[in-house]
Motif scaffolding. Structure first.
Motif, PDB file in Angstrom:
ATOM      1  N   MET A   1      -4.487  -3.719  -9.436  1.00  0.00           N
ATOM      2  CA  MET A   1      -5.147  -4.343 -10.580  1.00  0.00           C
ATOM      3  C   MET A   1      -5.731  -3.261 -11.483  1.00  0.00           C
ATOM      4  O   MET A   1      -6.143  -2.194 -11.023  1.00  0.00           O
ATOM      5  CB  MET A   1      -6.260  -5.283 -10.119  1.00  0.00           C
ATOM      6  CG  MET A   1      -5.797  -6.387  -9.190  1.00  0.00           C
ATOM      7  SD  MET A   1      -7.084  -7.611  -8.831  1.00  0.00           S
ATOM      8  CE  MET A   1      -7.240  -8.400 -10.438  1.00  0.00           C
ATOM      9  N   GLY A   2      -5.752  -3.560 -12.790  1.00  0.00           N
ATOM     10  CA  GLY A   2      -6.382  -2.669 -13.746  1.00  0.00           C
ATOM     11  C   GLY A   2      -5.619  -1.400 -14.019  1.00  0.00           C
ATOM     12  O   GLY A   2      -6.231  -0.397 -14.421  1.00  0.00           O
ATOM     13  N   GLU A   3      -4.289  -1.413 -13.828  1.00  0.00           N
ATOM     14  CA  GLU A   3      -3.485  -0.225 -14.076  1.00  0.00           C
ATOM     15  C   GLU A   3      -2.385  -0.540 -15.078  1.00  0.00           C
ATOM     16  O   GLU A   3      -1.893  -1.672 -15.142  1.00  0.00           O
ATOM     17  CB  GLU A   3      -2.874   0.290 -12.769  1.00  0.00           C
ATOM     18  CG  GLU A   3      -3.910   0.732 -11.754  1.00  0.00           C
ATOM     19  CD  GLU A   3      -3.265   1.386 -10.547  1.00  0.00           C
ATOM     20  OE1 GLU A   3      -2.022   1.335 -10.443  1.00  0.00           O
ATOM     21  OE2 GLU A   3      -4.000   1.923  -9.721  1.00  0.00           O
ATOM     22  N   PRO A   4      -1.974   0.442 -15.872  1.00  0.00           N
ATOM     23  CA  PRO A   4      -0.906   0.199 -16.853  1.00  0.00           C
ATOM     24  C   PRO A   4       0.396  -0.260 -16.193  1.00  0.00           C
ATOM     25  O   PRO A   4       1.099  -1.118 -16.727  1.00  0.00           O
ATOM     26  CB  PRO A   4      -0.737   1.558 -17.539  1.00  0.00           C
ATOM     27  CG  PRO A   4      -2.025   2.283 -17.295  1.00  0.00           C
ATOM     28  CD  PRO A   4      -2.520   1.811 -15.980  1.00  0.00           C
ATOM     29  N   VAL A   5       0.727   0.322 -15.062  1.00  0.00           N
ATOM     30  CA  VAL A   5       1.918  -0.064 -14.314  1.00  0.00           C
ATOM     31  C   VAL A   5       1.450  -0.638 -12.978  1.00  0.00           C
ATOM     32  O   VAL A   5       0.768   0.038 -12.208  1.00  0.00           O
ATOM     33  CB  VAL A   5       2.865   1.130 -14.089  1.00  0.00           C
ATOM     34  CG1 VAL A   5       4.080   0.695 -13.291  1.00  0.00           C
ATOM     35  CG2 VAL A   5       3.287   1.743 -15.426  1.00  0.00           C
ATOM     36  N   CYS A   6       1.810  -1.888 -12.725  1.00  0.00           N
ATOM     37  CA  CYS A   6       1.284  -2.569 -11.540  1.00  0.00           C
ATOM     38  C   CYS A   6       2.349  -2.695 -10.460  1.00  0.00           C
ATOM     39  O   CYS A   6       3.542  -2.503 -10.693  1.00  0.00           O
ATOM     40  CB  CYS A   6       0.766  -3.951 -11.915  1.00  0.00           C
ATOM     41  SG  CYS A   6       2.076  -5.140 -12.299  1.00  0.00           S
TER      42      CYS A   6
ATOM     43  N   PHE B   1       0.813  -1.210   0.000  1.00  0.00           N
ATOM     44  CA  PHE B   1       0.000   0.000   0.000  1.00  0.00           C
ATOM     45  C   PHE B   1       0.851   1.267   0.000  1.00  0.00           C
ATOM     46  O   PHE B   1       0.319   2.356  -0.184  1.00  0.00           O
ATOM     47  CB  PHE B   1      -0.954  -0.003   1.198  1.00  0.00           C
ATOM     48  CG  PHE B   1      -2.103  -0.953   1.047  1.00  0.00           C
ATOM     49  CD1 PHE B   1      -3.308  -0.531   0.507  1.00  0.00           C
ATOM     50  CD2 PHE B   1      -1.976  -2.283   1.435  1.00  0.00           C
ATOM     51  CE1 PHE B   1      -4.373  -1.404   0.362  1.00  0.00           C
ATOM     52  CE2 PHE B   1      -3.030  -3.172   1.297  1.00  0.00           C
ATOM     53  CZ  PHE B   1      -4.228  -2.731   0.753  1.00  0.00           C
ATOM     54  N   GLU B   2       2.149   1.111   0.221  1.00  0.00           N
ATOM     55  CA  GLU B   2       3.030   2.274   0.138  1.00  0.00           C
ATOM     56  C   GLU B   2       3.138   2.796  -1.288  1.00  0.00           C
ATOM     57  O   GLU B   2       3.594   3.923  -1.518  1.00  0.00           O
ATOM     58  CB  GLU B   2       4.421   1.910   0.671  1.00  0.00           C
ATOM     59  CG  GLU B   2       4.424   1.578   2.161  1.00  0.00           C
ATOM     60  CD  GLU B   2       5.762   1.066   2.640  1.00  0.00           C
ATOM     61  OE1 GLU B   2       6.703   0.998   1.803  1.00  0.00           O
ATOM     62  OE2 GLU B   2       5.889   0.721   3.836  1.00  0.00           O
ATOM     63  N   ASN B   3       2.700   1.980  -2.260  1.00  0.00           N
ATOM     64  CA  ASN B   3       2.693   2.397  -3.659  1.00  0.00           C
ATOM     65  C   ASN B   3       1.418   3.136  -4.041  1.00  0.00           C
ATOM     66  O   ASN B   3       1.227   3.462  -5.216  1.00  0.00           O
ATOM     67  CB  ASN B   3       2.859   1.177  -4.576  1.00  0.00           C
ATOM     68  CG  ASN B   3       4.166   0.451  -4.328  1.00  0.00           C
ATOM     69  OD1 ASN B   3       5.224   1.062  -4.339  1.00  0.00           O
ATOM     70  ND2 ASN B   3       4.102  -0.855  -4.103  1.00  0.00           N
ATOM     71  N   THR B   4       0.545   3.383  -3.078  1.00  0.00           N
ATOM     72  CA  THR B   4      -0.707   4.094  -3.338  1.00  0.00           C
ATOM     73  C   THR B   4      -0.708   5.420  -2.597  1.00  0.00           C
ATOM     74  O   THR B   4      -0.096   5.540  -1.534  1.00  0.00           O
ATOM     75  CB  THR B   4      -1.911   3.257  -2.868  1.00  0.00           C
ATOM     76  OG1 THR B   4      -1.910   3.175  -1.437  1.00  0.00           O
ATOM     77  CG2 THR B   4      -1.853   1.853  -3.447  1.00  0.00           C
TER      78      THR B   4
ATOM     79  N   SER C   1      -7.688  -0.351  -7.413  1.00  0.00           N
ATOM     80  CA  SER C   1      -8.110  -1.636  -6.853  1.00  0.00           C
ATOM     81  C   SER C   1      -6.888  -2.433  -6.419  1.00  0.00           C
ATOM     82  O   SER C   1      -5.876  -2.476  -7.122  1.00  0.00           O
ATOM     83  CB  SER C   1      -8.908  -2.450  -7.884  1.00  0.00           C
ATOM     84  OG  SER C   1     -10.086  -1.778  -8.268  1.00  0.00           O
ATOM     85  N   MET C   2      -7.009  -3.070  -5.260  1.00  0.00           N
ATOM     86  CA  MET C   2      -5.977  -3.961  -4.746  1.00  0.00           C
ATOM     87  C   MET C   2      -6.571  -5.363  -4.651  1.00  0.00           C
ATOM     88  O   MET C   2      -7.636  -5.551  -4.052  1.00  0.00           O
ATOM     89  CB  MET C   2      -5.499  -3.505  -3.375  1.00  0.00           C
ATOM     90  CG  MET C   2      -4.927  -2.101  -3.337  1.00  0.00           C
ATOM     91  SD  MET C   2      -3.344  -1.950  -4.190  1.00  0.00           S
ATOM     92  CE  MET C   2      -2.306  -2.920  -3.104  1.00  0.00           C
TER      93      MET C   2
END
Length: 207
Positions: free
Chosen positions: A109-114, A43-46, A88-89
């Motif tokens: 999920m659902g992102e160009p870069v995951c 979650f540190e990437n959000t 979305s996670m």
């Protein structure tokens, strides 16, 4: 003791012995329990993050200030960011009946870069990080050999997919990201003990 009685006893004993390898199954952790013990590093990437207090609120109420559990089963969870649900996670469990361990994949999920993390909980309850499968070559996404122009760069990322893991290539140049017209999909399906690569032709690719 009659022959028939001996046969019945043997059958019961045989079935019990066959069931022994499956005994760890009763102790297997479910998706919610796994989420509760995972570190919050993904979650540190959000932008929202997930402090421990908010994580406990999310688990208790199904919703916190910035996240909501929108789907949950013993094997998976889907968590969306509030209020716009623009992120979305996903969390998905993969079981190993042979040693009683559970591997968990958690990522965007659902992102160009995951972003993706893999962890394994062994039968003793120890939780350790796991490496993602090796990234496939860019050429594996095409049926014929493709040579990229010198100004086009590429990389491959491993993401959480529908039923397992999926590899996604990225292409860009000095002006930004470029669209990709792929002919193959590279999947990593769980075979009971690890992730196995599978290349699948994309239906109607190139049309």
């Amino acid at each position: 003791m009659s022959i028939n009685a001996k046969y019945v006893i043997f059958q019961i004993f045989f079935c019990f012995c066959i069931a022994i390898p499956g005994l760890p199954r009763a102790e297997w952790i479910d998706a919610r329990e796994m989420f509760s013990i995972l570190p919050d590093s993904i979650f540190e990437n959000t932008p929202e993050g997930l402090p421990e207090a908010e994580k406990q609120q999310l688990l208790s109420n199904g919703e916190s200030d910035f996240w909501e559990i929108v789907h949950e089963s013993p094997e998976e969870m889907l968590i969306e960011a509030l209020p716009f649900r623009d992120k979305s996670m996903g969390l998905r469990l993969f079981r190993n009946p042979a040693d009683g361990s559970t591997t968990v994949a958690i990522g965007t999920m659902g992102e160009p870069v995951c972003s993706l993390e893999l962890w394994r909980r062994d039968s003793s309850g120890r939780l350790v990080p796991v490496d993602t499968p090796p990234e496939p070559e860019t050429g594996e996404f095409f049926t014929k050999k493709h040579k990229l122009p010198a100004q086009v760069k590429s990389s491959v990322q491993i993401c959480l997919g529908r039923d397992g893991l999926v590899a996604t290539p990225l292409f860009w140049n000095q002006d930004g990201m470029l669209p990709a017209h792929l002919e193959n999909e590279v999947l990593f399906n769980w075979n009971g003990s690890g992730f196995e690569k599978k290349i699948v032709r994309i239906r109607n690719a190139g049309r």
